[in-house]
Enzyme design. Structure first.
Site, PDB file in Angstrom:
ATOM      1  N   LYS A  50       0.869  -1.184   0.000  1.00  0.00           N
ATOM      2  CA  LYS A  50       0.000   0.000   0.000  1.00  0.00           C
ATOM      3  C   LYS A  50       0.902   1.229   0.000  1.00  0.00           C
ATOM      4  CE  LYS A  50      -4.496   1.023   0.825  1.00  0.00           C
ATOM      5  NZ  LYS A  50      -5.728   0.364   0.414  1.00  0.00           N
TER       6      LYS A  50
ATOM      7  N   GLY B 288     -18.892   7.950   0.228  1.00  0.00           N
ATOM      8  CA  GLY B 288     -17.971   8.243  -0.873  1.00  0.00           C
ATOM      9  C   GLY B 288     -18.149   7.245  -2.000  1.00  0.00           C
TER      10      GLY B 288
ATOM     11  N   VAL C 233     -17.369   3.979  -2.389  1.00  0.00           N
ATOM     12  CA  VAL C 233     -17.985   2.693  -2.047  1.00  0.00           C
ATOM     13  C   VAL C 233     -19.330   2.910  -1.350  1.00  0.00           C
ATOM     14  CG1 VAL C 233     -17.710   0.510  -0.836  1.00  0.00           C
ATOM     15  CG2 VAL C 233     -15.701   1.660  -1.743  1.00  0.00           C
TER      16      VAL C 233
ATOM     17  N   GLY D 297     -19.825   7.297   5.768  1.00  0.00           N
ATOM     18  CA  GLY D 297     -19.017   7.603   4.588  1.00  0.00           C
ATOM     19  C   GLY D 297     -19.744   7.230   3.311  1.00  0.00           C
TER      20      GLY D 297
END
Ligand code: NAI
Length: 358
Positions: free
Chosen positions: A80, A182, A184, A180
């Site tokens: 990552k 966003g 997804v 959230g």
């Protein structure tokens, strides 16, 4: 704890810091494990309070990618990257993406970058002008936005959780709370609404919240605290990590946690045990949110669309297995790590065979 101690504790192979004098880019790439193959993981752009926070984030995220790939039976390792933004919400520029692409190129494919919080297909395509080791763009690199696949996989994990509790696998009439909305979270809300669920959201970005109100008619609560104490059938954290700790666990009013955020639990070893003792079924994040990785790694590995679809459907089977195994283990997190460790121990050949068997 110093950097080497943290790497040793989590088992990281390589952590690389980079600063680009021309653009001021500051970034870290962490490779946790290449035991099953080269690593693929998103590039997170975020303003961290301290450098130590950024290092902690990239180490946890890359470790999670190792487990995610193994649990999804993909012959890939875990890596990552994070870009340390100078201020919150710092806008992306092409120059920043090009500098990041050059950094990724120095890994010669051992690390393949993709989207994460703060980056999007445009950013990926800019990076792709500097390196071919990037997935998730639309014009120059391939794979596209992985978030719809992640949302689909998360729904499959939710189905397994409902079945595990002996409930009908039917979202109509259920209430799902999503933190959230966003990439997804929006897709997940849309799928749940289509399936007849009532969805309640929490979102800190005004424009994102407004879009969900206009396009989905989503209901919102004012704060995370309100969302986490909402009575619901499923709680789906889809923002950042570390949102559930021992204190918050005790205030939850949901029988199931199944979300897409990476590292939902502040301390997964301890918090997952607390959740089990509280009678809350926690679906390990790296099992439920593997859909995006399956799409991008699957494209990279040359899987067909049908094979990718099958692997996303398999998230339901893997979740069911983990939840069942966890009955005789300390927690669902422990059961998911054990499954991933088993697949890592079986080695890259077994993973290659599994992936091509579908
Ligand atoms: P995103 O950046 O598009 O969405 C995150 C949303 O959460 C943003 O709208 C942000 O404003 C909101 N948010 C941040 N803090 C919040 C808070 N305290 N309360 C309420 N809202 C908050 O990111 P994306 O791509 O949707 O990813 C969401 C999570 O899922 C991240 O943890 C990411 O690492 C993880 N994930 C994403 C995948 C993907 O395919 N995009 C794949 C696997 C995991």
């Amino acid at each position: 704890m110093n950097t080497f101690e943290q790497m040793t504790e989590r088992g990281h192979e390589r952590v690389c810091f980079h600063q680009d004098p021309e653009t001021g880019l500051r970034a870290i790439i962490a490779i946790h494990s290449t035991k099953l193959g080269n690593t693929l993981g998103g590039t997170r752009r975020w303003h961290y309070a301290t450098e130590a926070d950024a290092l902690y984030d990239v180490l946890r995220l890359s470790e999670g990618m190792t487990y995610k790939a193994a649990a999804a039976a993909l012959p890939m390792g875990g890596g990552k990257s994070v870009i340390l933004l100078p201020k919150p919400g710092h806008r992306t520029t092409e120059a920043e993406a090009l500098a990041m692409g050059r950094f990724v190129e120095t890994f010669h494919g051992a690390y393949i970058a993709a989207e994460d919080v703060g980056s999007d297909p445009q950013f990926i395509d800019w990076m792709a002008t500097q390196t071919k080791h990037v997935m998730g763009g639309e014009r120059i690199s391939t794979g596209g936005d992985p978030s719809p696949y992640t949302a689909r996989g998360t729904i499959n994990a939710m189905k397994a959780a409902l079945a595990h509790l002996g409930k009908p696998v039917d979202f109509s009439g259920l209430t799902v709370a999503i933190q959230g909305i966003g990439h997804v979270g929006f897709g997940l809300a849309q799928l749940l609404l289509e399936a007849g669920a009532k969805v309640i959201g929490a979102e800190i970005n005004d424009a994102t919240r407004q879009r969900a109100i206009v396009e989905l008619g989503l209901e919102f609560v004012d704060s995370d605290a309100a969302l986490f104490s909402t009575e619901c059938d499923i709680l789906a954290p889809c923002a950042l990590g570390g949102v559930i700790d021992a204190n918050r666990a005790r205030s939850l009013r949901c029988p199931i946690i199944a979300g897409a955020a990476n590292n939902i639990l502040d301390d997964p070893d301890e918090d997952a045990v607390i959740l089990k003792n509280l009678g809350i079924l926690y679906v390990p994040d790296f099992v439920s949110n593997a859909g995006g990785l399956i799409q991008l790694a699957g494209t990279h590995l040359g899987l067909t669309e049908a094979q990718i679809d099958q692997k996303i459907a398999d998230i339901e089977v893997t979740t069911a297995q983990v939840l069942q195994d966890a009955e005789s283990m300390p927690s669902t997190h422990a059961a998911a790590v054990a499954l991933a460790d088993q697949r890592i121990a079986a080695g890259p050949h077994a993973a290659q065979e599994q992936v091509h068997a579908g």
